[in-house]
Write a protein that holds these residues in place. Sequence first.
Motif, mmCIF file in Angstrom:
data_model
loop_
_atom_site.group_PDB
_atom_site.id
_atom_site.type_symbol
_atom_site.label_atom_id
_atom_site.label_comp_id
_atom_site.label_asym_id
_atom_site.label_seq_id
_atom_site.Cartn_x
_atom_site.Cartn_y
_atom_site.Cartn_z
ATOM 1 N N VAL A 215 -20.107 -28.058 5.009
ATOM 2 C CA VAL A 215 -19.550 -27.085 4.059
ATOM 3 C C VAL A 215 -20.615 -26.674 3.039
ATOM 4 O O VAL A 215 -20.797 -25.486 2.750
ATOM 5 N N TYR B 247 -13.637 -24.952 -3.993
ATOM 6 C CA TYR B 247 -13.051 -25.932 -3.083
ATOM 7 C C TYR B 247 -12.113 -26.850 -3.850
ATOM 8 O O TYR B 247 -12.464 -27.347 -4.932
ATOM 9 N N TRP C 242 -7.821 -25.377 7.214
ATOM 10 C CA TRP C 242 -7.884 -24.968 5.804
ATOM 11 C C TRP C 242 -7.528 -23.491 5.671
ATOM 12 O O TRP C 242 -7.708 -22.699 6.605
ATOM 13 N N PHE D 50 -11.680 -31.442 -0.386
ATOM 14 C CA PHE D 50 -13.097 -31.577 -0.044
ATOM 15 C C PHE D 50 -13.483 -33.043 0.106
ATOM 16 O O PHE D 50 -14.159 -33.426 1.067
ATOM 17 N N GLN E 159 -7.039 -24.547 0.330
ATOM 18 C CA GLN E 159 -8.077 -25.550 0.104
ATOM 19 C C GLN E 159 -9.391 -24.920 -0.365
ATOM 20 O O GLN E 159 -10.297 -25.632 -0.820
ATOM 21 N N MET E 160 -9.467 -23.600 -0.288
ATOM 22 C CA MET E 160 -10.743 -22.937 -0.541
ATOM 23 C C MET E 160 -10.494 -21.524 -1.043
ATOM 24 O O MET E 160 -9.513 -20.867 -0.677
#
Length: 370
Positions: A275, A259, A44, A264, A102-103
């Motif tokens: 997470v 997220y 990620w 996720f 992704q984050m």
Amino acid sequence: MNKIKLWSKLALVGLTAATLVACGGSEKAEETAKVEKKADVINWKMVTTWPKNFPGLGTGAEALAKNITEMSGGRLNIKVYAAGELVPPLEVFDAVSRGTAQMGHGAAYYWKGKAPAAQFFTAVPFGFTAQEINSWIHHGGGLKLWEEIYAPFNLIPMAAGNTGVQMGGWFNKEINSLEDFQGLKMRIPGLGGEVLKKVGGTPINLPGGEIFTSLQTGAIDATEWVGPYNDLAFGLYKAAKYYYYPGWHEPGSTMEALYNKEAFEALPKDLQLIVRAATRQANADMLDEFTALNNTALETLVNEHNVILKPFPTDVLSALKKASTETLEEVAAADPMSQKVYDSFKDFGSKVRAWHEVSERAYINAREID
């Protein structure tokens, strides 16, 4: 050569061949396992609004990524990109929404232009302390509302840190009355910025990396940032000498982890739980860090850098509080989701304040008795 010797040689050749085959098979099996293990690693990207390695906020994002990676045994590996390394600091929301990363790690009030109700989840002027906002988010219905706000953007939000009560900001002139805010150009995002506008100032939303230069060159007249620990690291004392308290605009500022919803939900269930657990731990740890380090940094600012530490006058705070109430009512009335969040915020606030009158406030007052 007799038959016994011949059979012995043949047996030795057969054993050697079998051993080679076995060894070769073992090596291939190990190589296959390594390939499979490598394929199992999920990589990620995390984009942040903070300068690289910036104390407290930037390092908090780094610590979160490290904890997720280590808690997952390396199955979920997160690479952190500081502000500007992959996307500009104020484009984190969009980058995670569309899956470029992704984050993300930032603060919800930066996205008020996309979702006005989001700003309630960083800080509300004269609102919740860190303990109170964490309680509202995790046990008062706040998180459900936050998730509802972000769902159309393909995002899942989580609280990922808190600064505690911030400072009121750095000013290049004294604040003696409400009139001193007239025409003041100040870096102050979120709802605090809306309050400043109501009392005659000009709020400006700048990412952290642009604050010092803007203040030093006179592009802005004042700035709030965080508190002594962060402000010392930024060198803001070199650009302004008046340092005001308390931080009426941000009494307990929540940092957020964003997220990408699809990314996720594609994780195995155990990684999803990891997470969430790591993010919750990061939320607590950041507040601990700021609480531990702020006063030492404040002493350095005052004693070594001759910063002039001043409280806002009581009548100024009274006027700002009145303007804050008006602003919150206006923001809520202009947007149904903001009204829904504000109603929840007020309801929870009335209950937690009543409790804190006989707990936190009562104890702090008692602690000061001679």
